[in-house]
Scaffold this motif. Structure first.
Motif, PDB file in Angstrom:
ATOM      1  N   TYR A   1       1.066  -1.092   0.045  1.00 23.69           N
ATOM      2  CA  TYR A   1       0.019  -0.057   0.087  1.00 23.69           C
ATOM      3  C   TYR A   1       1.049   1.410  -0.164  1.00 23.69           C
ATOM      4  O   TYR A   1       1.853   1.417   0.858  1.00 23.69           O
ATOM      5  CB  TYR A   1      -0.898  -0.118   1.133  1.00 23.69           C
TER       6      TYR A   1
ATOM      7  N   THR B   1       0.502   5.232   0.001  1.00 20.42           N
ATOM      8  CA  THR B   1      -0.140   6.410   0.496  1.00 20.42           C
ATOM      9  C   THR B   1      -0.058   7.621  -0.340  1.00 20.42           C
ATOM     10  O   THR B   1      -0.791   8.530  -0.706  1.00 20.42           O
ATOM     11  CB  THR B   1      -0.020   7.165   1.809  1.00 20.42           C
ATOM     12  N   SER B   2       0.917   7.569  -1.123  1.00 19.70           N
ATOM     13  CA  SER B   2       1.320   8.320  -2.464  1.00 19.70           C
ATOM     14  C   SER B   2       2.348   7.790  -3.387  1.00 19.70           C
ATOM     15  O   SER B   2       3.170   6.652  -2.715  1.00 19.70           O
ATOM     16  CB  SER B   2       1.784   9.889  -2.125  1.00 19.70           C
TER      17      SER B   2
ATOM     18  N   TRP C   1     -17.301   8.080  -5.765  1.00 15.74           N
ATOM     19  CA  TRP C   1     -16.161   7.568  -6.540  1.00 15.74           C
ATOM     20  C   TRP C   1     -16.890   7.090  -7.772  1.00 15.74           C
ATOM     21  O   TRP C   1     -17.874   6.775  -7.948  1.00 15.74           O
ATOM     22  CB  TRP C   1     -15.470   6.378  -5.773  1.00 15.74           C
TER      23      TRP C   1
ATOM     24  N   GLN D   1     -11.329   6.941  -9.544  1.00 21.31           N
ATOM     25  CA  GLN D   1     -11.489   8.420  -9.356  1.00 21.31           C
ATOM     26  C   GLN D   1     -12.401   8.676  -8.140  1.00 21.31           C
ATOM     27  O   GLN D   1     -13.365   8.019  -8.091  1.00 21.31           O
ATOM     28  CB  GLN D   1     -11.502   9.383 -10.299  1.00 21.31           C
TER      29      GLN D   1
ATOM     30  N   ASN E   1      -8.821  12.167  -5.359  1.00 20.19           N
ATOM     31  CA  ASN E   1      -8.299  11.127  -5.365  1.00 20.19           C
ATOM     32  C   ASN E   1      -8.216  10.300  -6.843  1.00 20.19           C
ATOM     33  O   ASN E   1      -9.129  10.249  -7.553  1.00 20.19           O
ATOM     34  CB  ASN E   1      -8.939   9.898  -4.421  1.00 20.19           C
TER      35      ASN E   1
ATOM     36  N   TRP F   1      -6.859   6.296  -7.422  1.00 15.76           N
ATOM     37  CA  TRP F   1      -6.218   5.236  -6.872  1.00 15.76           C
ATOM     38  C   TRP F   1      -5.997   4.082  -8.229  1.00 15.76           C
ATOM     39  O   TRP F   1      -6.841   4.053  -9.064  1.00 15.76           O
ATOM     40  CB  TRP F   1      -7.418   4.550  -6.026  1.00 15.76           C
TER      41      TRP F   1
ATOM     42  N   PHE G   1      -1.775  -1.152  -3.873  1.00 16.80           N
ATOM     43  CA  PHE G   1      -2.862  -0.143  -3.937  1.00 16.80           C
ATOM     44  C   PHE G   1      -2.004   1.216  -3.931  1.00 16.80           C
ATOM     45  O   PHE G   1      -1.179   1.422  -2.847  1.00 16.80           O
ATOM     46  CB  PHE G   1      -3.757  -0.186  -2.561  1.00 16.80           C
ATOM     47  N   THR G   2      -1.818   2.193  -4.610  1.00 18.04           N
ATOM     48  CA  THR G   2      -1.260   3.450  -4.760  1.00 18.04           C
ATOM     49  C   THR G   2      -2.160   4.582  -5.025  1.00 18.04           C
ATOM     50  O   THR G   2      -3.096   4.463  -5.686  1.00 18.04           O
ATOM     51  CB  THR G   2      -0.304   3.607  -5.788  1.00 18.04           C
ATOM     52  N   GLU G   3      -2.148   5.638  -4.089  1.00 19.27           N
ATOM     53  CA  GLU G   3      -2.921   6.449  -4.097  1.00 19.27           C
ATOM     54  C   GLU G   3      -2.338   7.912  -4.302  1.00 19.27           C
ATOM     55  O   GLU G   3      -1.323   8.080  -4.169  1.00 19.27           O
ATOM     56  CB  GLU G   3      -3.979   6.805  -2.797  1.00 19.27           C
ATOM     57  N   TRP G   4      -2.906   8.656  -5.240  1.00  9.56           N
ATOM     58  CA  TRP G   4      -2.743  10.020  -5.647  1.00  9.56           C
ATOM     59  C   TRP G   4      -3.813  10.845  -5.151  1.00  9.56           C
ATOM     60  O   TRP G   4      -4.886  10.605  -5.227  1.00  9.56           O
ATOM     61  CB  TRP G   4      -2.599  10.231  -7.224  1.00  9.56           C
ATOM     62  N   TRP G   5      -3.344  12.190  -4.401  1.00 12.17           N
ATOM     63  CA  TRP G   5      -4.603  12.820  -3.954  1.00 12.17           C
ATOM     64  C   TRP G   5      -4.151  14.292  -3.767  1.00 12.17           C
ATOM     65  O   TRP G   5      -2.837  14.596  -3.971  1.00 12.17           O
ATOM     66  CB  TRP G   5      -4.888  12.456  -2.530  1.00 12.17           C
TER      67      TRP G   5
END
Length: 117
Positions: free
Chosen positions: A33, A35-36, A65, A78, A91, A93, A106-110
């Protein structure tokens, strides 16, 4: 094909309820995982669950979402997370899945949503 609707319902249940078993159900044992994209990875389901439950977020967030791309093994989602009286985030993902429908990565951009002037 990945059942992203079911997975996202599970994600929201885990996020709102914070029960370890609900978080565990989302991720493969060896999941990663981020978080960014440039964050140090949280590696392994047990570590993800521990991190998840330790996170302190404002109460009563609103989340919407929609899928951008869904394949048999990957989804791009999104979203928009609004923390009432606080900040709203946009977001994106990227989620990879195993054959059982659990996330292997799991990679998130926010980014913070700016208010219109």
């Amino acid at each position: 094909m990945t059942d992203i609707d079911t997975w996202m319902r599970g994600y929201l249940k885990a996020w709102r309820g914070e029960e370890p078993k609900d978080v565990e159900a989302l991720f493969a044992e060896d999941a990663v995982y981020l978080t960014s994209p440039s964050a140090d990875p949280i590696s392994g389901r047990d570590s993800i669950v521990e991190w998840w439950l330790a996170e302190d977020e404002p109460s009563n967030p609103e989340f919407e979402w929609w899928p951008v791309i869904v394949t048999e093994t990957m989804a791009v989602v999104q979203g928009r997370t609004e923390y009432p009286g606080s900040t709203t985030y946009l977001n994106l993902w990227v989620i990879a899945f195993d054959a059982a429908g659990r996330a292997t990565s799991f990679t998130e951009w926010w980014m913070e949503e700016k208010e219109d002037s």
